[in-house]
Design an enzyme around this catalytic site. Structure first.
Site, PDB file in Angstrom:
ATOM      1  N   GLY A  46       0.845  -1.191   0.000  1.00  0.00           N
ATOM      2  CA  GLY A  46       0.000   0.000   0.000  1.00  0.00           C
ATOM      3  C   GLY A  46       0.880   1.241   0.000  1.00  0.00           C
ATOM      4  N   GLN A  51       3.305   9.841   1.054  1.00  0.00           N
ATOM      5  CA  GLN A  51       4.558   9.085   1.183  1.00  0.00           C
ATOM      6  C   GLN A  51       5.522   9.324   0.029  1.00  0.00           C
ATOM      7  OE1 GLN A  51       2.424   5.200   2.126  1.00  0.00           O
ATOM      8  NE2 GLN A  51       4.296   5.044   3.338  1.00  0.00           N
ATOM      9  N   CYS A  93       5.555   0.035   7.760  1.00  0.00           N
ATOM     10  CA  CYS A  93       5.229   1.166   6.887  1.00  0.00           C
ATOM     11  C   CYS A  93       6.474   1.516   6.084  1.00  0.00           C
ATOM     12  CB  CYS A  93       4.787   2.354   7.745  1.00  0.00           C
ATOM     13  SG  CYS A  93       4.425   3.831   6.781  1.00  0.00           S
ATOM     14  N   LEU A  94       6.303   1.744   4.785  1.00  0.00           N
ATOM     15  CA  LEU A  94       7.454   2.099   3.941  1.00  0.00           C
ATOM     16  C   LEU A  94       8.131   3.373   4.427  1.00  0.00           C
ATOM     17  CD1 LEU A  94       6.021   1.375   0.369  1.00  0.00           C
ATOM     18  CD2 LEU A  94       7.585  -0.043   1.706  1.00  0.00           C
ATOM     19  N   HIS A 135      -4.710   1.491   7.297  1.00  0.00           N
ATOM     20  CA  HIS A 135      -3.358   2.078   7.328  1.00  0.00           C
ATOM     21  C   HIS A 135      -3.259   3.229   6.309  1.00  0.00           C
ATOM     22  CE1 HIS A 135       1.163   1.543   7.819  1.00  0.00           C
ATOM     23  NE2 HIS A 135       1.096   2.295   6.740  1.00  0.00           N
ATOM     24  N   GLU A 136      -3.762   2.990   5.086  1.00  0.00           N
ATOM     25  CA  GLU A 136      -3.614   4.006   4.035  1.00  0.00           C
ATOM     26  C   GLU A 136      -4.545   5.200   4.264  1.00  0.00           C
ATOM     27  OE1 GLU A 136      -1.015   3.775   2.385  1.00  0.00           O
ATOM     28  OE2 GLU A 136      -0.650   1.680   2.876  1.00  0.00           O
ATOM     29  N   HIS A 139      -2.963   7.470   6.694  1.00  0.00           N
ATOM     30  CA  HIS A 139      -1.914   8.326   6.106  1.00  0.00           C
ATOM     31  C   HIS A 139      -2.508   9.634   5.599  1.00  0.00           C
ATOM     32  CE1 HIS A 139       2.000   6.472   6.064  1.00  0.00           C
ATOM     33  NE2 HIS A 139       1.542   5.326   5.617  1.00  0.00           N
TER      34      HIS A 139
HETATM   35 ZN   LIG Z   1       2.438   3.506   5.781  1.00  0.00          ZN
END
Ligand SMILES: [Zn+2]
Length: 171
Positions: A46, A51, A93-94, A135-136, A139
């Site tokens: 995701g 991000q 998380c990236l 999660h997304e 963000h």
């Molecule tokens: Zn994330």
């Protein structure tokens, strides 16, 4: 185009993203393609636009990690309209690379969003997809999964990241 992933500490990750108001444009289509490309390159399932440094309410998800094109999800201006049950599992998380923590989330989640043409649709996910949807959308509210951890755990991770920043090994 593959964008570099913005890491924890950058203010764009902690700001509420702006709604998308123009649909069906070549720019929007390109941005979404670039988001998938950037997500796959980073081995994520995701990715939210903040991000990659773009404060817009757009997220892409593919829980197959690029294996199954039918799993590609584009969420524009998404809103969680149902969040039921509980699941507890490891999450990463990236934008917070190198860390994974147990996070409690809803087990069955429905999101209402717009597609690239601006048409509204609903998607319901369980387990990993439910987790990714939450999660997304978090963000886009400027919230990282760290905010779901205990204060103790969160501070520990923050301290470790600050050390990495000082050593020039972050961001
Ligand atoms: Zn994330």
């Amino acid at each position: 185009m593959i964008y570099p992933i913005v890491k924890y500490g950058h203010p764009v990750l902690e700001r509420k993203a702006d709604p998308v108001t123009e649909f069906d444009t070549p720019e929007l289509r390109q941005l979404i393609e670039d988001m998938f490309e950037s997500m796959y390159a980073a081995h994520g399932v995701g990715l939210a636009a903040p991000q990659i440094g773009i404060s817009k309410r757009i997220a892409v998800i593919d829980i197959s990690g690029g294996e199954d094109p039918s799993q590609r999800l584009v969420l524009i201006n998404p809103e969680v309209i149902r969040n039921e049950g509980r699941q507890r599992s490891e999450e990463g998380c990236l934008s917070v690379p190198g860390f994974r923590e147990e996070v409690t989330r809803g087990a069955r989640v429905t999101v209402r969003a717009q597609n690239v043409k601006g048409e509204f649709f609903e998607v319901t996910g369980e387990d990993l997809l439910a987790r990714a949807l939450l999660h997304e959308t978090d963000h886009l509210e400027g919230k990282l999964y760290l905010s779901h951890l205990s204060a103790l755990k969160r501070d520990l991770i923050r301290r470790k990241i600050r050390k990495l920043m000082k050593a020039g090994e972050w961001g």
